[in-house]
Design a protein around this motif. Structure first.
Motif, PDB file in Angstrom:
ATOM      1  N   LEU A 156       0.809  -1.221   0.000  1.00 30.10           N
ATOM      2  CA  LEU A 156       0.000   0.000   0.000  1.00 30.10           C
ATOM      3  C   LEU A 156       0.837   1.264   0.000  1.00 30.10           C
ATOM      4  O   LEU A 156       0.309   2.362  -0.223  1.00 30.10           O
ATOM      5  N   ASP A 157       2.153   1.125   0.207  1.00 30.63           N
ATOM      6  CA  ASP A 157       3.056   2.279   0.144  1.00 30.63           C
ATOM      7  C   ASP A 157       3.705   2.432  -1.220  1.00 30.63           C
ATOM      8  O   ASP A 157       4.529   3.326  -1.426  1.00 30.63           O
ATOM      9  N   GLY A 158       3.362   1.532  -2.166  1.00 32.67           N
ATOM     10  CA  GLY A 158       3.878   1.661  -3.519  1.00 32.67           C
ATOM     11  C   GLY A 158       5.144   0.880  -3.809  1.00 32.67           C
ATOM     12  O   GLY A 158       5.754   1.079  -4.862  1.00 32.67           O
ATOM     13  N   ASN A 159       5.541  -0.008  -2.901  1.00 33.35           N
ATOM     14  CA  ASN A 159       6.713  -0.839  -3.158  1.00 33.35           C
ATOM     15  C   ASN A 159       6.308  -2.039  -4.005  1.00 33.35           C
ATOM     16  O   ASN A 159       5.394  -2.790  -3.634  1.00 33.35           O
ATOM     17  N   LYS A 160       7.003  -2.238  -5.117  1.00 37.01           N
ATOM     18  CA  LYS A 160       6.659  -3.328  -6.012  1.00 37.01           C
ATOM     19  C   LYS A 160       7.079  -4.660  -5.406  1.00 37.01           C
ATOM     20  O   LYS A 160       8.209  -4.830  -4.951  1.00 37.01           O
ATOM     21  N   LEU A 161       6.157  -5.615  -5.415  1.00 34.53           N
ATOM     22  CA  LEU A 161       6.410  -6.927  -4.836  1.00 34.53           C
ATOM     23  C   LEU A 161       6.746  -7.958  -5.899  1.00 34.53           C
ATOM     24  O   LEU A 161       7.644  -8.770  -5.710  1.00 34.53           O
ATOM     25  N   TRP A 162       6.014  -7.951  -7.012  1.00 39.95           N
ATOM     26  CA  TRP A 162       6.292  -8.883  -8.105  1.00 39.95           C
ATOM     27  C   TRP A 162       5.531  -8.484  -9.358  1.00 39.95           C
ATOM     28  O   TRP A 162       4.604  -7.668  -9.308  1.00 39.95           O
ATOM     29  N   GLN A 163       5.926  -9.082 -10.473  1.00 36.97           N
ATOM     30  CA  GLN A 163       5.236  -8.918 -11.757  1.00 36.97           C
ATOM     31  C   GLN A 163       5.323 -10.238 -12.499  1.00 36.97           C
ATOM     32  O   GLN A 163       6.402 -10.838 -12.593  1.00 36.97           O
ATOM     33  N   THR A 164       4.194 -10.723 -13.016  1.00 35.37           N
ATOM     34  CA  THR A 164       4.150 -12.015 -13.690  1.00 35.37           C
ATOM     35  C   THR A 164       3.416 -11.883 -15.016  1.00 35.37           C
ATOM     36  O   THR A 164       2.280 -11.397 -15.058  1.00 35.37           O
ATOM     37  N   ILE A 165       4.049 -12.324 -16.099  1.00 29.80           N
ATOM     38  CA  ILE A 165       3.419 -12.347 -17.412  1.00 29.80           C
ATOM     39  C   ILE A 165       2.621 -13.648 -17.535  1.00 29.80           C
ATOM     40  O   ILE A 165       3.140 -14.727 -17.262  1.00 29.80           O
ATOM     41  N   VAL A 166       1.369 -13.550 -17.948  1.00 30.60           N
ATOM     42  CA  VAL A 166       0.523 -14.743 -18.022  1.00 30.60           C
ATOM     43  C   VAL A 166       0.119 -15.101 -19.449  1.00 30.60           C
ATOM     44  O   VAL A 166      -0.543 -16.117 -19.665  1.00 30.60           O
ATOM     45  N   GLY A 167       0.519 -14.305 -20.433  1.00 29.84           N
ATOM     46  CA  GLY A 167       0.201 -14.598 -21.823  1.00 29.84           C
ATOM     47  C   GLY A 167       0.633 -13.464 -22.724  1.00 29.84           C
ATOM     48  O   GLY A 167       0.723 -12.318 -22.283  1.00 29.84           O
TER      49      GLY A 167
END
Length: 452
Positions: A156-167
């Protein structure tokens, strides 16, 4: 006694805050209905009951969500800002924006680079653009989906946790992607129909793919699933797809049951559910249905309660006290959820005039012209994308050109008002969010907070 009173007061504050949250597309389980007791406004303008107006860093059709004292919404910028001169796709950026719910000030704005090539900004795709998926939250983190650019998670403070491409596929119709992600236990479930003809379950803590179910039957699906407890006691993940309604196991995405539904080769809206019954009203091909959730395999002969020929274009209907409301081209419709029979049907009125009868569409003529949005859907000349919501015994419906119609959530058509927030040329394709008596209404340029 004093410490106990203090603890009780704290618990009540926490409970109130959680209840006030609107943390996914159309709020609690996608119902579009607020269960809060606070009074909500029925009249507003730029001079009345407008708490704040915040300029957004880009366009978008996604709806806002409310998490505690924060509002989240997605946007896009850099490409496709105008239809005549879209620019270069490499400049496209997706945004997840966090605003202070009391002031409208932007607290943080995080951008996501595109995975290219993307849909070209022309034709039907330009009707809604690159930020059509509404984010979701579990109260600790916020999750967004950006089609080919993947699912992302931030605290909620804007820190990126992860990113996953699904297609990485493109919808063959070039209509783009719009289904919103939802949460189930520790899973973020993504409807990646345009990107991979699949439902994908991601670990919400890590972004790791837990399960994937692919099917050509997901093609031409743009709705957002809902969670429904069936008569067998199991929780189903239910989604409307072309020609059918599917009930899947949210633990692994596997199909549990299905039934034949509307004769349409696309399914643009979302189903709704209450008391173990799923309701769908689709627009392009038309048709309506009520089906009991639960069972195994083909339940067409055993679980369908009624079918009809209702049509609502693209919007998702809303249900309240046994009545289903839906809107199409300036007409408000109300049917009985138990039988599917019509309760009333009538034309929405401009200005503050009130409709109290059951008039049909034969009034004729276009009395709702004037302004048009990005896609030319001003008034009721084109498709409205926003879905109705209900709070404080009132139904709210926002047309694409920015008029929000307020009617009583009753068995008779009684229009209370029609309200505008701006005379500027803005596209209102998002569904309103509701929290603590306030309405959050988003256009392609601004986010508005309306409250008494």
């Amino acid at each position: 006694m004093q410490p106990k009173i203090a603890v009780f007061a704290l618990l009540m504050l926490i409970s109130s805050s959680v209840q006030a949250d609107w943390m996914r597309f159309r709020g609690p389980n996608g119902s579009g209905v607020s269960d809060e007791k606070q009074a909500t406004p029925d009249r507003w303008s730029p001079q009345q009951n407008l708490k704040w107006k915040a300029a957004l860093p880009g366009h978008g059709s996604s709806s806002p969500i409310i998490v505690g004292d924060k509002v989240f919404v997605t946007c896009w910028s850099g490409y496709g800002m105008t239809r005549n001169d879209p620019g270069d796709q490499k400049d496209l950026r997706r945004h997840l924006v966090c605003l202070d719910r009391k002031s409208g000030n932007i607290l943080w704005d995080k951008t996501v680079d595109p995975v290219l090539p993307e849909d070209v900004y022309t034709g039907m795709f330009a009707e809604h653009g690159y930020a059509s998926h509404t984010p979701t939250s579990d109260g600790k983190n916020v999750y967004a989906y950006f089609g080919k650019s993947g699912a992302v998670a931030y605290d909620l403070d804007g820190n990126k946790l992860w990113q996953t491409i699904v297609g990485d596929e493109l919808d063959p119709r070039r209509w783009g992607s719009s289904s919103s992600p939802i949460l189930y236990k520790d899973l973020l479930i993504v409807t990646a129909t345009a990107e991979s003809e699949a439902l994908v379950g991601l670990d919400k803590k890590t972004g790791k793919e837990v399960w994937r179910q692919e099917s050509t039957g997901f093609n031409a699906t743009w709705g957002t699933p809902v969670l429904v407890k069936g008569s067998d006691g199991e929780t189903d993940l239910v989604l409307g797809v072309p020609y059918e309604i599917w009930g899947m196991n949210p633990e692994n995405g596997k199909l549990r049951w299905y039934c034949e539904a509307m004769d349409t080769d696309t399914y643009c809206s979302s189903v709704i559910a209450e008391n173990g019954i799923v309701y769908g009203i689709e627009g392009r091909g038309g048709g309506s249905i009520a089906v009991k959730a639960g069972g195994k395999g083909n339940v067409t002969k055993t679980n369908i309660l009624w079918t009809g020929r209702d049509a609502n274009r693209i919007e998702t209907p809303v249900m309240y006290q046994g009545r289903i409301y839906f809107f199409s081209r300036g007409i408000v419709n109300c049917i009985d959820a138990k039988t599917g029979e019509r309760i009333f049907r009538g034309r929405l009125e401009t200005g503050d005039s009130v409709a109290t009868d059951d008039r049909e569409e034969e009034a004729g003529g276009n009395r709702f012209g004037g302004r048009s949005g990005r896609g030319g859907g001003g008034g009721f000349r084109g498709s409205d994308y926003s879905s109705p919501v209900i709070a404080d015994g009132k139904v709210y419906f926002t047309s694409r050109s920015g008029e929000t119609y307020v009617i009583k959530a009753s068995a008779q058509l009684e229009q209370i008002s029609v309200n505008r927030l701006t005379d500027e040329n803005e596209d209102f394709s998002a569904s309103p969010a509701i929290s603590d008596g306030d309405l959050f209404i988003r256009s392609d340029k601004h986010l508005y907070c309306v409250g008494k």
